[in-house]
Design a protein around this motif. Sequence first.
Motif, PDB file in Angstrom:
ATOM      1  N   SER A  42       0.860  -1.200   0.063  1.00 51.53           N
ATOM      2  CA  SER A  42       0.190   0.146  -0.194  1.00 51.53           C
ATOM      3  C   SER A  42       0.925   1.225  -0.058  1.00 51.53           C
ATOM      4  CB  SER A  42      -0.990   0.018   1.270  1.00 51.53           C
ATOM      5  OG  SER A  42      -0.498   0.051   2.417  1.00 51.53           O
ATOM      6  N   VAL A  43       2.339   1.077   0.441  1.00 52.94           N
ATOM      7  CA  VAL A  43       2.980   2.359   0.385  1.00 52.94           C
ATOM      8  C   VAL A  43       4.201   2.183  -0.711  1.00 52.94           C
ATOM      9  CG1 VAL A  43       4.848   3.383   1.653  1.00 52.94           C
ATOM     10  CG2 VAL A  43       2.621   2.435   2.800  1.00 52.94           C
ATOM     11  N   VAL A  44       4.721   1.055  -0.662  1.00 57.46           N
ATOM     12  CA  VAL A  44       5.842   0.922  -1.706  1.00 57.46           C
ATOM     13  C   VAL A  44       5.644  -0.534  -2.336  1.00 57.46           C
ATOM     14  CG1 VAL A  44       7.508   2.250  -0.566  1.00 57.46           C
ATOM     15  CG2 VAL A  44       7.635  -0.332  -0.076  1.00 57.46           C
ATOM     16  N   GLN A  75       8.027   7.221   3.566  1.00 56.28           N
ATOM     17  CA  GLN A  75       7.634   5.925   3.171  1.00 56.28           C
ATOM     18  C   GLN A  75       8.021   4.796   4.374  1.00 56.28           C
ATOM     19  OE1 GLN A  75      10.176   5.609  -0.357  1.00 56.28           O
ATOM     20  NE2 GLN A  75       8.397   5.620  -1.533  1.00 56.28           N
ATOM     21  N   ALA A  78       5.334   5.331   6.979  1.00 54.50           N
ATOM     22  CA  ALA A  78       3.987   4.913   6.278  1.00 54.50           C
ATOM     23  C   ALA A  78       4.014   3.526   6.352  1.00 54.50           C
ATOM     24  CB  ALA A  78       3.614   5.398   4.966  1.00 54.50           C
ATOM     25  N   VAL A  79       4.955   2.474   6.248  1.00 51.84           N
ATOM     26  CA  VAL A  79       5.142   1.309   6.067  1.00 51.84           C
ATOM     27  C   VAL A  79       4.808   0.772   7.534  1.00 51.84           C
ATOM     28  CG1 VAL A  79       6.378  -0.910   5.743  1.00 51.84           C
ATOM     29  CG2 VAL A  79       6.216   1.062   3.890  1.00 51.84           C
ATOM     30  N   THR A  81       3.250   2.345  10.120  1.00 51.65           N
ATOM     31  CA  THR A  81       1.878   2.541  10.205  1.00 51.65           C
ATOM     32  C   THR A  81       0.995   1.521   9.858  1.00 51.65           C
ATOM     33  OG1 THR A  81       2.295   4.908  10.388  1.00 51.65           O
ATOM     34  CG2 THR A  81       0.030   4.394  10.059  1.00 51.65           C
ATOM     35  N   ALA A  82       1.265   1.177   8.385  1.00 44.58           N
ATOM     36  CA  ALA A  82       0.519   0.109   7.712  1.00 44.58           C
ATOM     37  C   ALA A  82       0.482  -1.294   8.339  1.00 44.58           C
ATOM     38  CB  ALA A  82       0.544   0.111   6.250  1.00 44.58           C
TER      39      ALA A  82
END
Length: 93
Positions: A42-44, A75, A78-79, A81-82
């Motif tokens: 969802s991020v990379v 990034q 964010a990973v 967090t996901a």
Amino acid sequence: MTTEVDSSRELVTFPCHFEYKAFGPGDEDDRFFAEVQAAVSSVVPVSRQAMRARPSSAGRYQCVSVLVTLHNRAQLDAVYTALRKIDGLKYLL
């Protein structure tokens, strides 16, 4: 004596290869593995070849490792967090 740390200095230099390790249930249907892949994707972008799973000795848990290329601190965060949103996540490195 107090020392100040320069917060503008990063411990990680971008772009870089970074490995995440998510520990969760050792399920037979690969649900946890798929959820880790979806969270990171969802991020990379992440390919199946960049991932590996290692079960615990009793098989109750597994460690899913994911190697990705990151281009900035946003990034990286964010990973994390996901991944924290995954049900059954026990530990995250």
